[in-house]
Write a protein that holds these residues in place. Sequence first.
Motif, short mmCIF file in Angstrom:
data_model
loop_
_atom_site.label_atom_id
_atom_site.label_comp_id
_atom_site.label_asym_id
_atom_site.label_seq_id
_atom_site.Cartn_x
_atom_site.Cartn_y
_atom_site.Cartn_z
N SER A 1 0.83 -1.20 0.00
CA SER A 1 0.00 0.00 0.00
C SER A 1 0.87 1.25 0.00
CB SER A 1 -0.94 -0.01 1.20
OG SER A 1 -0.19 0.02 2.39
N HIS A 2 0.23 2.37 0.07
CA HIS A 2 0.92 3.66 0.12
C HIS A 2 1.33 3.95 1.56
CE1 HIS A 2 -0.69 4.10 -3.89
NE2 HIS A 2 -1.90 3.91 -3.41
N SER B 1 0.56 3.02 7.06
CA SER B 1 0.07 2.45 5.81
C SER B 1 -1.25 3.11 5.42
CB SER B 1 -0.14 0.94 6.00
OG SER B 1 -0.59 0.36 4.82
N PRO C 1 -4.20 2.69 2.33
CA PRO C 1 -4.60 1.87 1.19
C PRO C 1 -4.90 2.66 -0.08
CG PRO C 1 -6.39 2.03 2.77
CD PRO C 1 -5.21 2.71 3.40
N THR D 1 -4.81 -2.67 -8.69
CA THR D 1 -3.42 -2.92 -8.34
C THR D 1 -2.65 -3.31 -9.60
OG1 THR D 1 -3.85 -5.25 -7.87
CG2 THR D 1 -4.02 -3.72 -6.01
N ALA E 1 -0.63 -1.27 -4.79
CA ALA E 1 -1.82 -0.43 -4.93
C ALA E 1 -1.50 0.74 -5.85
CB ALA E 1 -2.26 0.08 -3.56
N ASP F 1 -5.25 10.44 -4.00
CA ASP F 1 -4.15 9.92 -3.18
C ASP F 1 -2.94 10.84 -3.27
OD1 ASP F 1 -5.69 7.61 -2.59
OD2 ASP F 1 -5.08 6.76 -4.51
#
Length: 91
Positions: free
Chosen positions: A5-6, A12, A14, A20, A36, A42
């Motif tokens: 994940s990010h 973390s 998501p 993905t 991801a 994001d």
Amino acid sequence: MAVISHWLNNKSYPGTRVDTAPVTNPATGAVTGQVALAGVEDARAVIDAAAAAFPAWRDTSLAKRTQVIFKFRELLNARKGELAEIITAEH
């Protein structure tokens, strides 16, 4: 299979997208996980978090910032073998 994940605000994150992409080990060609994918939302969240963190870093003394950077360098050097394995496995 593990999903990478990010990272946002020291934890973390998501992300907002559900899709993905495969993570392939270049040494073996095996798919070892999924990463991801990020969207515009994001990217904006990460940029905003960095902008919010900057004033505290900026106001930290040069001596303390230098200490942090040198400690980071020491950690990288001490664990370079492990880091090389992680990079190979995730790329």
